[in-house]
Enzyme design. Structure first.
Site, short mmCIF file in Angstrom:
data_model
loop_
_atom_site.label_atom_id
_atom_site.label_comp_id
_atom_site.label_asym_id
_atom_site.label_seq_id
_atom_site.Cartn_x
_atom_site.Cartn_y
_atom_site.Cartn_z
N GLY A 13 0.84 -1.21 0.00
CA GLY A 13 0.00 0.00 0.00
C GLY A 13 0.87 1.25 0.00
N THR A 127 4.92 1.39 6.41
CA THR A 127 3.50 1.03 6.54
C THR A 127 2.79 2.16 7.26
OG1 THR A 127 1.84 -0.37 7.58
CG2 THR A 127 4.01 -0.41 8.58
N ILE A 128 1.65 2.53 6.74
CA ILE A 128 0.86 3.58 7.38
C ILE A 128 0.45 3.13 8.79
CG2 ILE A 128 -1.52 2.91 6.71
CD1 ILE A 128 -0.30 6.30 5.86
N ASP A 129 0.33 1.80 8.97
CA ASP A 129 -0.12 1.26 10.26
C ASP A 129 0.93 1.43 11.37
OD1 ASP A 129 -2.35 0.54 8.89
OD2 ASP A 129 -2.00 -1.63 8.95
N ARG A 164 -25.18 12.88 19.62
CA ARG A 164 -24.98 11.59 18.96
C ARG A 164 -23.70 10.89 19.42
NH1 ARG A 164 -26.45 13.63 12.90
NH2 ARG A 164 -28.62 12.97 12.92
N GLY A 172 -5.67 0.32 10.35
CA GLY A 172 -4.97 -0.43 11.40
C GLY A 172 -5.42 -1.87 11.33
N ARG A 173 -4.74 -2.63 10.47
CA ARG A 173 -5.15 -4.01 10.20
C ARG A 173 -4.93 -4.92 11.42
NH1 ARG A 173 -5.93 -7.32 6.02
NH2 ARG A 173 -5.88 -5.65 4.50
N VAL A 279 -8.41 8.11 2.58
CA VAL A 279 -8.10 9.54 2.77
C VAL A 279 -6.85 9.65 3.66
CG1 VAL A 279 -8.94 11.65 3.91
CG2 VAL A 279 -10.49 10.29 2.51
O1 F6P Z 1 -1.46 -2.20 5.46
C1 F6P Z 1 -1.74 -0.85 5.32
C2 F6P Z 1 -3.21 -0.64 5.02
O2 F6P Z 1 -3.41 0.74 4.81
C3 F6P Z 1 -4.15 -1.19 6.07
O3 F6P Z 1 -4.32 -0.31 7.15
C4 F6P Z 1 -5.40 -1.40 5.26
O4 F6P Z 1 -6.18 -2.44 5.80
C5 F6P Z 1 -4.87 -1.80 3.92
O5 F6P Z 1 -3.57 -1.31 3.82
C6 F6P Z 1 -5.69 -1.29 2.77
O6 F6P Z 1 -5.17 -1.81 1.61
P1 F6P Z 1 -5.63 -1.43 0.14
O7 F6P Z 1 -4.99 -0.13 -0.20
O8 F6P Z 1 -5.13 -2.55 -0.70
O9 F6P Z 1 -7.11 -1.30 0.15
#
Ligand code: F6P
Length: 348
Positions: A13, A127-129, A164, A172-173, A279
Site C-alpha cells: 500500500g 506502513t501507514i499502520d 450523537r 490499522g489491520r 483519505v
Molecule cells: O497495510 C496498510 C493498510 O493501509 C491497512 O491499514 C489497510 O487495511 C490496507 O492497507 C488497505 O489496503 P488497500 O490499499 O489494498 O485497500
C-alpha cells in the site's frame, strides 16, 4: 561487490513520504556516482521488466507529493511460477547490481528472500499502520494521524449539536497505532484497537457516564482490524468481501457500522459512522514524514555504498540504524502499553 547501478522499487500500500525516499536515493546516489533505475509497480514491475532510468530531473518537485512516482502493487512473486528466479534474472538483464526495496513486511520478506539467493539488497520500512518490527516509526503514519485528528476535531461539533455517538473508523489491520495516536490528539472518549478485546458493557458505561455529567455525545475511534463476535459466534475482523490479495490479506472495513448497530440497540442513542479509509493515505506528507523518509533514503543508499546488504534502515530512538531484514518479519509491533494507558486515562 562493485556496485554501479542501483534499482529502487516501492511495494504494498502506498503512503505519504514514498516520493521523499525516492528523491533522497536519487539525489544522494547521484552525488556518490551511482546510476539509479526505478522499477515500476513493485514486484510486478520487476517480473514484467518495467524499468526506467531515474535522474535529478525525474525527482524534481516530488518531495511534497503523496503516492509514489514508481507506482506500487501487492504482487507476491512467490505466487508466480519461478517468481523469485525471474526477479533475480531480470535484475541481471537490467544490469542492476543492488536493489533498494521500500515496503512493509510482505515486500521486505521477498527482499530478504532475494538476499538469501545472493542479491545485494537494502530495505526501507513502510506502513501507514506503523507496526513494523524493528523501527520506532514508519513515515506516512504521522500524516495519517494528522488527517484522522482533523476529522475527529470536526466531528466533535456535529456530534455535540445532535447528542450523537460518532464512531470514527481508521486504518490499522493488526494494530491500533493510528487509532490510539489520533484518539489521544483528538480527545476521543474511547478508542478500540485490535490488541484489546471489545467489551460492549464498558463502551455503554462510558457513553452513559458521559451523559450523566452533561456530555450528551461521545466520540469513539475504532481501528478497522478490531475483532467482534460475528454472526458465526466466533470473534473475527469485519471484512468488505472475501477476496484476498496475493499475500493473503482480506479487505477490511465495516467494523464501525457493526458497532454502531449494536450500540444503538443497547443505548437507544443515535449513532453515526465515519470511515476515513484511504483519505488517511492520500495527499502531501507532513514535515515529520518528509524528514524521516529523507533520512531513510539517504541511509539506504549509504548502506549500498558501504556494501552493507541484507539489512533495513530503521529509526530507533532518534538514530537511523541498520538492522537485519528478518527483524521486519517478526510480526506486527503492538501499541505500547504506556501509550494506550495514556489514551485510556481520558476515556469517558
Ligand atoms: O497495510 C496498510 C493498510 O493501509 C491497512 O491499514 C489497510 O487495511 C490496507 O492497507 C488497505 O489496503 P488497500 O490499499 O489494498 O485497500
Amino acid at each position: 561487490m562493485n556496485v554501479k547501478t542501483v534499482g529502487i522499487l516501492t511495494g504494498g500500500g502506498d503512503c505519504p513520504g514514498l516520493n521523499a525516499v525516492i528523491r533522497a536515493v536519487v539525489r544522494r546516489g547521484d552525488a556518490l556516482g551511482y546510476k539509479i533505475v526505478g522499477i515500476l509497480e513493485g514486484w510486478r514491475g520487476l517480473l514484467e521488466n518495467k524499468v526506467e532510468p531515474l535522474n535529478l530531473e525525474s525527482v524534481s518537485g516530488i518531495l511534497y507529493r503523496g503516492g509514489t512516482i514508481l507506482r506500487t502493487s501487492r504482487t507476491n512473486p512467490l505466487k508466480h511460477p519461478n517468481g523469485m528466479a525471474t526477479l533475480q534474472q531480470n535484475l541481471q538483464v537490467h544490469g542492476i547490481d543492488a536493489l533498494i526495496a521500500v515496503g512493509g513486511d510482505d515486500t521486505l520478506s521477498v527482499t530478504d528472500g532475494l538476499f538469501q539467493r545472493g542479491v545485494c539488497v537494502v530495505g526501507v520500512p513502510k506502513t501507514i499502520d506503523n507496526d513494523l518490527s524493528g523501527t520506532d516509526y514508519c513515515f506516512g503514519f504521522d500524516t495519517a494521524v494528522n488527517i484522522a485528528t482533523e476529522a475527529i476535531d470536526r466531528l466533535h461539533t456535529t456530534a455535540e449539536a445532535h447528542n450523537r455517538v460518532m464512531i470514527v473508523e481508521v486504518m490499522g489491520r493488526d494494530t491500533g497505532w493510528i487509532a490510539v495516536a489520533a484518539g489521544l490528539a483528538g480527545g476521543a472518549d474511547l478508542t478500540l484497537i485490535p490488541e484489546r478485546a471489545v467489551d460492549f458493557d464498558q463502551i455503554c458505561d462510558v457513553v452513559r457516564k458521559r451523559s450523566e455529567r452533561g456530555k450528551y455525545f461521545s466520540i469513539i475511534v475504532v481501528a478497522e482490524g478490531v475483532k467482534l463476535l460475528l454472526e458465526s459466534g466466533q470473534p473475527g475482523q469485519v471484512r468488505q468481501g472475501h477476496i484476498t490479495d496475493e499475500f493473503g490479506h482480506v479487505q477490511l472495513g465495516g467494523v464501525g457500522t457493526v458497532l454502531a448497530r449494536e450500540l444503538e440497540s443497547r443505548l437507544g442513542m443515535e449513532t453515526r459512522v465515519v470511515v476515513l479509509g484511504h483519505v488517511q493515505r492520500g495527499g502531501s506528507p507532513t514535515a515529520f514524514d518528509r524528514i524521516l523518509a529523507t533520512r531513510f533514503g539517504v541511509a539506504a543508499i549509504d548502506m549500498v555504498h558501504q556494501n552493507e546488504f541484507g539489512k533495513m534502515v530503521a529509526l530507533q530512538g532518534n538514530q537511523i540504524v541498520g538492522i537485519p531484514l528478518k527483524e521486519a518479519a517478526k510480526g506486527p509491533r503492538p501499541v505500547s502499553a504506556e501509550l494506550y494507558a495514556t489514551a485510556a486515562a481520558f476515556f469517558g
